[in-house]
Design a protein around this motif. Structure first.
Motif, mmCIF file in Angstrom:
data_model
loop_
_atom_site.group_PDB
_atom_site.id
_atom_site.type_symbol
_atom_site.label_atom_id
_atom_site.label_comp_id
_atom_site.label_asym_id
_atom_site.label_seq_id
_atom_site.Cartn_x
_atom_site.Cartn_y
_atom_site.Cartn_z
ATOM 1 N N SER B 711 0.856 -1.183 0.000
ATOM 2 C CA SER B 711 0.000 0.000 0.000
ATOM 3 C C SER B 711 0.894 1.235 0.000
ATOM 4 C CB SER B 711 -0.926 -0.013 1.209
ATOM 5 O OG SER B 711 -0.188 0.219 2.382
ATOM 6 N N TYR B 712 0.459 2.241 -0.693
ATOM 7 C CA TYR B 712 1.277 3.439 -0.877
ATOM 8 C C TYR B 712 0.934 4.551 0.112
ATOM 9 C CZ TYR B 712 3.960 2.512 -5.101
ATOM 10 O OH TYR B 712 4.893 2.058 -6.001
ATOM 11 N N SER B 713 1.928 5.361 0.448
ATOM 12 C CA SER B 713 1.681 6.572 1.234
ATOM 13 C C SER B 713 2.837 7.530 0.958
ATOM 14 C CB SER B 713 1.595 6.237 2.718
ATOM 15 O OG SER B 713 2.775 5.607 3.136
ATOM 16 N N GLN B 721 7.149 8.998 -2.319
ATOM 17 C CA GLN B 721 6.201 7.891 -2.286
ATOM 18 C C GLN B 721 6.878 6.695 -1.625
ATOM 19 O OE1 GLN B 721 3.050 7.200 -3.633
ATOM 20 N NE2 GLN B 721 2.692 9.347 -4.092
#
Lengths: 449, 1065
Positions: B711-713, B721
């Motif tokens: 999952s990206y944040s 990123q």
């Protein structure tokens, strides 16, 4: 006859169908909502996860065991078992699952690095070669970084005699059903070295931030690994190369050392950011630095003021290059000079060695009188002392202890006294390789140290 | 339209094949079995023109004009087509009695069909007649208590706040922990991807239930839960056109809201609230900043205390409130009797090279809940065409259109309950308590806000929740006989289903008004748009399947070999998108979406927040399957049967490793028709067949992924990123494997008494379970655990079916009996140390423990009530006291009471049929034995906060010293004591035995066929009445609870009366 022909035809038909669309057709990912990492961007993002790769991940076990501090008995008995046990180099350190992160955190980094490498292996190198190389370099750096740290805690020191002793389980993919065994110490160190050598060749000199390893970090790490392996020639080559790229030091004379935390997170000396995970036993407000060690900081040694904070008769440590109570465990240029200085000396160039030492110390002392005409043995002692003083609580003291124990001249026997008993750790004791957490040994069926 | 064209086309074809000529034909019609003449058989030129009838000896004579084919038919016999040549005498036509034909059971696995006699596996066959007994509009409901060893697990139904209001099906128990345990459902040739309950049950000819490995393993990686194969109706060649009509109306009275004991009558409840009030339990909530809701009685008590209302006023209000019963109100205004209409017409028939089936149906249902209704239109068709004798084309098309409205207001889901809640008052619909206290709500209009009352009956018209489903199915099959006994077939099927949900909250709905009011600023400005809120979502499913198969069926002397092999490819794509519009105007189709979602606004009555961002989701899933399979059947003189099957599956759900390893799933089966052996042959035991089979099947947990997922944040230190690995994936993710051993015996004695016994043992391996993993291999932080294939369990049981054909001369009695036993045990599981001991007693979720049943019901031990306080007692360090939290924290698994299974171990049914002349009566008695359930009781902490937790047990609570001898219901604590309720509600005294016997249904049929015989061209006409859910005949619990719905508030299984008419001509 006709039937046979028809059957043959059918068989061919079936075979064609079977071959036709099998592989690619099944490789489509089943859910678009989930990100299944597959691109360069994904690989880079995985390595950018600083909370896994950099921050609060290094194990404090080495510094706990090296023991440049004292623990009052009342405090000792209130500690988490693994910290209390590691402080006394007990045969059993880990009780239940507590303290598992001292093993898991590193293998998590290794998993991330391996995942990034897996992704890269499925990507085309030629579309953006530079980016590809940098990401691969970073992944290799992180992997060797984690293995090196692990080896410092759970393996004996590297030497000709110890080469075939137990190394680490070497994990090189992301397959979950793999059965691993412990490698030899030589295999472990070779993997660390070859990864770093490749990283050096791939990485750019500079990176976007100190969390991302670059050529400097890889060179310095290679110098550090070679120093620990007592390959001083190699250590010299790489430390020299690193210094040539950028060797600027912090001049402590220009810092306000009376601040609660005098050093900034992103100061000029920091090459690569890494920090130690929290341990109650050495937390910056509880730690009481060893009086004997404190004595070695002379009055004009600025580190005395910059590193320590006298509070209620206890010397707390405030010298972290993170600029907070979190201990710095990364790579900084002060260590680079110490590596080169020692390497020069051990490869026979005392003058250059002394020059390096003086260069560092001039930035550490006020009114520093450069050292001159020191016999080689004395010079070595001084370098090693400066290493201990400069690299206090930086995840290096324990490795130095082990390495230097191999030579009778520099070996040290260390002692502890807790609750009326005295504990002694002889040089080259088997206990220099700490026991692997029990949960790991049970689940992975590894040989315990 | 399509029907009409096809019939037209058919008629054209019929006329095309007719020839000219005129001559006289004589002959006789006989029963094929008895060779006796059949009286009253008709000879028709086509479906309309009757040429002749046979006399009492079966003889006929007619003159042939322009016909060269005639149909000969008689009630109880299969119609036959006869080709007529000129000038024929002594034509002998033998008709096959239908009763004999039914004996020939053709079971279908979705890949092949074979007579049951030649099968080595364990199958159950449910014919059309049995399926049509029940009038439910959902096909699977019709299997309940009909199909042996098929259990309907209703434990989750009717529970408050239950997110999974679905009946789970289990065939021969369960053999998985986390994967889906319901059987695979096949419609004709392929797994059915649409909504199975959308199918029109009238279109289904028969159902075959595949139970053991020999039966199911052809379905490989998805077959371990058993397979249910639905075979749809088709036309037959050389059959005259038959038109059938079926119309049923069903009615069910208003639901019984007094069934659930979770209620306290208004008078007692008011007294209770008074005491709570005196004790100051509401003081903290009264006049707090969040304007917490307090019931009307409590509000009046405060108003009285603050001298806002007089003594007499309060008295009068309390008296009138005590007269109200929420259940009466709800029954009157929220529920009604339900009404279901089902109409179906179908046509089938065929010529020598064409057969067809067309069916259309319409159902409309008014549900019990006011505001809810369902409508369904179905069409299905199949046409088979034989251009040359070796070649056959099958075309199929069907559609289902469903329209549902679900505007109901369910009082059980209200946030606050009080028994004196009224839904109507003199001036219209009454407001009830919801989010804020009544005084605050009353002030709303004076401070410039919208009316803030929640009136449940208004809401029925202020919301519009509709869903529509459209499903289209196409299929094409080409079947070519290459040489004798060798056929090649290609099957293609495609299904597209789209479901639309449309949820419109009108601007005056409480949902909208509440948002507008909450976001109204101090200066009176409305931040949230005062307009309708529209949420729409669309789900689309497209499935494509293809299969290429080679069939060999050759007889070499006494040896017969049946072999088939093929490959199959399937792709299922599901897409979902949804969105929400604020300030929507249904007339102009405009919305107001340009709002500042980032600004934090002060909210009423307190706190602050952003405008909720209208979420929109997009999802897309692609599942792909690739399979190769082969099946071999061999028999010698039909006495010794051998079967074997293998299947290899690959899927994009699995990892590369699994796909490449290709360990096939397989089975072998052996059967011995001992009844056919010369040394055994006798008149009493006509059939005796022994069967044994063993094999491995699979099951898939679709929630797992083969590949790592992230999952990206955005990293706060680097602003870059970053990705976090959320699951390491599992390259070796593979199907769960179940090895099934089945030993069975089939027999038939004296032609009429028949039955079978099966014993089975299933060993499941590679089950998905929570495993501990070496942190060296993967470390997800703090705990070394991961879901993967490693757990094991065992399921064993037996099935017994007995049937007795018709006996008696005047009243003919026949019956079917079946009995199933199943139990399971987890044999390998490391346990999950993140679940607390209490976690094993609460909830219905799976709590696997090694060496225990997966369905075990765990309770806390009960130590009685305290003599002086009526508090439930617990044990701490060997001493009985009331330190609940300490007790809960010190619990270990060994302290829990394991009652036994919460799913019936024994299930069965006994179906009886009585026939007298044209009247048939049948009823089904079903039973479930050997299991436990936990009932509800009073929960004081909930009573004090939101009025839930009501239960009649309150009246039997401990009131004074000595009561502990006669009651187990704790005293009213008058304070919220942590964990006091849980040691009672989860205790062993609330566990009840679930054993019960139920009269499932009664059906009465009256056939008018004989009465109308040959008049109005009607072949068959009957009327029938059906009563479903008749009642419980015997139950172990003394509380009048239906163990199927122990925690339901109202009775979920009301009687359903149906009246129907069936006709064909």
């Amino acid at each position: 006859m006709k039937a046979r022909n028809t059957l043959t035809l059918l068989f061919v038909f079936f075979s064609i169908l079977m071959q036709g669309c099998k592989k690619e057709w099944l490789e489509i990912r089943s859910s678009k909502g989930l990100v299944i990492p597959s691109t360069l961007v994904d690989a880079e993002a995985i390595l950018n996860r600083t909370s896994i790769m950099n921050a609060s991940r290094a194990s404090p076990l080495g510094d706990i065991a090296a023991g440049d501090f004292v623990v009052p008995p009342s405090y000792w008995s209130s500690l988490v078992p693994w910290q209390a046990n590691a402080y006394l180099w007990r045969d059993e350190v880990f009780i239940d699952n507590v303290g598992l992160e001292n093993w898991g955190n590193f293998y998590q980094q290794i998993y991330y690095a391996n995942l990034a490498l897996d992704i890269l292996s499925k990507n085309d190198k030629t579309t953006d070669t530079n980016k590809f190389n940098n990401i691969r370099g970073r992944a290799l750096f992180f992997r060797s970084w984690a293995y090196f740290q692990l080896a410092q805690v759970y393996c004996m020191s590297y030497s000709e005699q110890n080469k075939s002793k137990r190394g680490l389980p070497l994990r090189e993919g992301t397959d979950l059903d793999v059965k691993l065994d412990r490698s030899t110490l030589e295999q472990t160190y070779m993997l660390v070295k070859t990864d770093l050598e490749e990283a050096v060749s791939l990485l750019d000199k500079n990176s976007e931030n100190i969390y991302q390893p670059n050529k400097k970090s890889a060179l310095m790490m290679l110098a550090r690994v070679n120093l620990i392996m007592q390959d001083y020639k190699e250590a010299l080559v790489h430390s020299d190369e690193a210094i040539k790229i950028d060797g600027t030091l912090l001049d402590y004379n220009k810092l306000n050392l009376s601040l609660a935390y005098p050093f900034k997170e992103n100061n000029t000396e920091v090459i690569f950011y890494a920090s130690m995970s929290y341990a109650q036993i050495i937390s910056d407000t509880r730690i009481d630095v060893n009086a004997e060690l404190l004595k070695t900081y002379e009055d004009n040694d600025l580190r005395k003021k910059g590193f320590f904070n006298l509070k209620n008769g206890i010397y707390n440590f405030k010298g972290s290059y993170i600029g907070s109570g979190v201990y710095f465990a990364g790579l900084a240029k002060d260590e680079l000079y110490l590596i080169r200085s020692e390497s020069y000396l051990r490869t026979g160039d005392a003058d250059k060695s002394l020059a390096d030492l003086n260069h560092l110390l001039i930035n550490r002392y006020s009114d520093f009188q450069p050292i001159k005409d020191l016999p080689n043995a004395e010079l070595l002692k001084r370098i090693l002392l400066e290493r201990r003083k400069e690299l206090l609580l930086r995840c290096i003291a324990w490795s130095d202890l082990k390495r230097l124990n191999l030579d009778k001249e520099t070996a040290r026997t260390i002692t502890r006294s807790v609750e009326g008993s005295t504990y002694i750790l002889e040089p080259n004791s088997e206990r220099y390789a700490m026991p692997i957490p029990k949960a790991v040994v049970d689940l992975g069926k590894y040989e315990q140290n | 339209m399509i029907n009409r064209y096809c019939i037209l086309a058919f008629l054209v074809l019929i006329t095309f094949f007719t020839a000219k000529g005129q001559s006289s034909i004589k002959g006789r019609v006989v029963d094929e079995k008895t060779q006796k003449g059949i009286a009253g058989a008709t000879i028709k030129a086509d479906h309309s023109l009757v040429l002749a009838k046979t006399d009492s000896e079966g003889a006929f004579v007619f003159s042939l004009k322009t016909y060269d084919t005639v149909w000969i038919s008689s009630v109880g016999y299969k119609a036959k087509k006869l080709a007529i040549k000129r000038e024929q005498k002594n034509v002998l036509v033998s008709l096959m009695p239908e009763s004999v034909m039914i004996e020939e059971v053709q079971i279908s696995t979705g890949y092949y069909s074979l007579p049951k006699e030649r099968a080595t596996g364990s199958f159950d066959f449910i014919d059309r007649k049995t399926l049509q007994r029940n009038t439910s509009s959902a096909i699977l409901d019709r299997l309940e208590d009909i199909a042996p060893s098929l259990q309907f697990d209703k434990r989750k139904i009717g529970q408050m706040n239950s997110d999974n209001n679905r009946t789970a099906m289990r065939l021969r128990g369960t053999n998985t922990i986390y994967a889906d345990g319901s059987p695979l459902i096949i419609l004709d040739n392929f797994p059915y991807d649409g909504d199975i309950n959308g199918l029109n049950p009238n279109d289904i000819e028969s159902i075959t239930v595949l139970k053991d490995a020999a039966a199911t393993s052809i379905w490989g990686a998805r077959a371990s839960n058993g397979v249910i194969v639905l075979t749809s109706k088709k036309g037959k060649r050389d059959q005259p056109l038959t038109v059938s009509l079926n119309a049923v109306n069903s009615f069910s009275p208003r639901p019984d809201l007094t069934y659930g004991k979770d209620f306290i009558n208004a008078k007692d409840y008011i007294d209770l609230e008074k005491v709570f009030f005196e004790k100051g339990i509401y003081d903290a909530r009264y006049s707090d900043a969040s304007k917490s809701p307090l019931s009307p009685v409590v509000t009046w008590l405060y108003q009285h205390r603050n001298n806002k209302i007089s003594d007499t006023d309060l008295d009068q209000r309390l008296r009138s409130a005590a007269q109200i019963d929420l259940r009466d109100e709800a029954k009157r205004y929220l529920y009604r009797s339900s009404f279901l209409q089902q109409y179906n017409v179908n046509m089938r028939g065929g010529s020598s090279d064409l057969s067809y089936f067309f069916s259309g149906g319409w159902d409309g249902q008014r549900l019990h809940d006011i505001g809810n209704s369902q409508k369904r239109t179905t069409f299905s068709s199949s046409v088979s065409y034989y251009p040359i004798s070796q070649l056959k084309f099958d075309f199929g098309y069907g559609f289902i259109a469903n329209n549902n409205v679900a505007n109901t207001v369910d009082f059980r889901n209200f946030d606050y309950l009080y028994p004196y809640m009224s839904l109507k008052q003199e001036d219209g619909n009454a407001p009830v308590l919801r989010d804020y206290n009544l005084e605050y709500v009353a002030e709303a209009p004076t401070s410039g806000l919208l009316d803030w009352n929640y009136r449940p009956l208004d809401e029925l018209n202020l919301q519009s929740k509709r869903s529509g489903m459209n499903e289209n199915r196409w299929s094409l099959a080409i079947n070519y006989g290459i040489v004798k006994g060798i056929r090649l077939s290609l099957n293609l099927q495609s299904l597209m289903a789209s479901t639309n949900y449309r949820n419109l909250e009108k601007k005056d709905a409480y949902y909208v008004r509440n948002l507008v009011n909450r976001y109204t600023q101090a200066d009176g400005s409305r931040v949230f748009p005062y307009g309708d809120i529209l949420s729409q979502s669309r789900q689309q499913l497209t499935s494509k399947s293809g299969r290429l198969q080679l069939d060999v069926d050759r007889q070499f002397g006494s040896h017969r070999v049946v072999f088939l092999s093929g490959m199959e490819q399937r792709e299922v794509v599901t897409k979902l998108d949804d969105y929400t519009l604020y300030g929507y105007n249904d007339e102009l189709l405009t919305s107001q979406m340009i709002l500042d979602y980032t600004k934090v606004y002060p909210l009423r009555p307190q706190s602050s927040g952003r405008i909720p961002f209208p979420m929109s989701t997009l999802k897309e899933n692609i599942d792909r399957y690739l399979s190769y399979y082969a099946n071999l059947g061999y028999d010698w003189k039909s006495k010794y049967l051998l079967s074997g099957s293998v299947r290899w599956d690959a899927s994009n759900l699995f990892g590369v490793n699994t796909n490449q390893k290709g360990i096939p799933l397989w089975s072998v089966g052996l059967a011995w028709n001992m009844g056919d052996e010369n040394f055994f042959k006798n008149d009493v035991v006509q059939q005796l067949k022994w069967r044994v089979s063993y094999g491995k099947n699979g099951n898939i947990d679709r929630s797992m992924t083969a590949y790592p997922t992230v999952s990206y944040s955005v990293n706060s230190s680097t602003n870059l990123q970053q990705a976090l690995v959320t699951s390491p994936g599992n390259q070796n993710l593979r199907w769960e494997k179940v090895a099934t051993l089945n030993v069975g015996m089939d027999f038939r004695i004296k032609g009429k008494f028949r039955g079978s016994v099966d014993y089975y043992r299933k060993k499941s391996d590679d089950l998905i379970g929570i495993d501990l993993i070496d942190p060296t291999v993967y470390y997800g932080g703090s705990q070394a655990k991961l879901k993967r294939n490693y757990a094991k369990m065992e399921t064993a049981g037996m099935d017994l079916t007995l049937g007795y054909g018709e006996i008696g001369s005047r009243i003919k009695w026949s019956n079917e009996f079946w009995l199933s036993k199943t139990s399971n045990r987890v044999t390998d599981y490391y346990g999950d140390n993140t679940i607390t001991v209490m976690g094993y007693t609460t909830g219905m979720d799976k709590r696997p423990i090694k060496d225990k049943s997966l369905d075990a019901l765990y309770s806390l031990p009960w130590f009685g009530l305290d003599h002086t306080t009526g508090n439930p007692l617990v044990i701490n360090d060997g001493v009985r006291n009331t330190e609940y939290t300490k007790y809960i924290n010190s619990l270990s698994m060994n302290d829990l009471v394991n009652h036994g299974s919460s799913v019936p171990i024994w299930t069965g049914a006994w179906r009886n049929n009585f026939r007298w002349k044209d009247l048939t009566l049948s009823f089904n008695i079903a039973f479930k034995l050997g299991y436990y359930f936990r009932r509800n009781s009073v929960e004081y902490s909930l009573l004090m906060t939101n009025g839930k937790g009501m239960h009649e047990d309150y009246l039997n609570r401990w009131k004074q010293a000595g009561d502990e001898a006669v009651t187990n219901v704790p005293s009213n604590p008058f304070a919220n004591i942590a964990n006091r309720d849980i040691v009672y509600t989860q205790s062993e005294i609330l566990a009840e035995k679930g054993d019960h016997i139920r009269l499932r249904d009664i059906r009465l049929d009256y056939s008018l066929s004989k009465l109308l015989h040959n008049r109005f061209k009607i072949k068959d006409l009957s009327i029938y009445g059906y009563l479903n859910n008749v009642g419980i005949l015997w139950r172990k619990n003394k509380l009048g609870l239906d163990p199927d719905y122990p925690s339901a508030s109202y009775y979920l299984s009301p009687r359903i009366f149906s009246l129907g008419i069936k006709m064909s001509y």
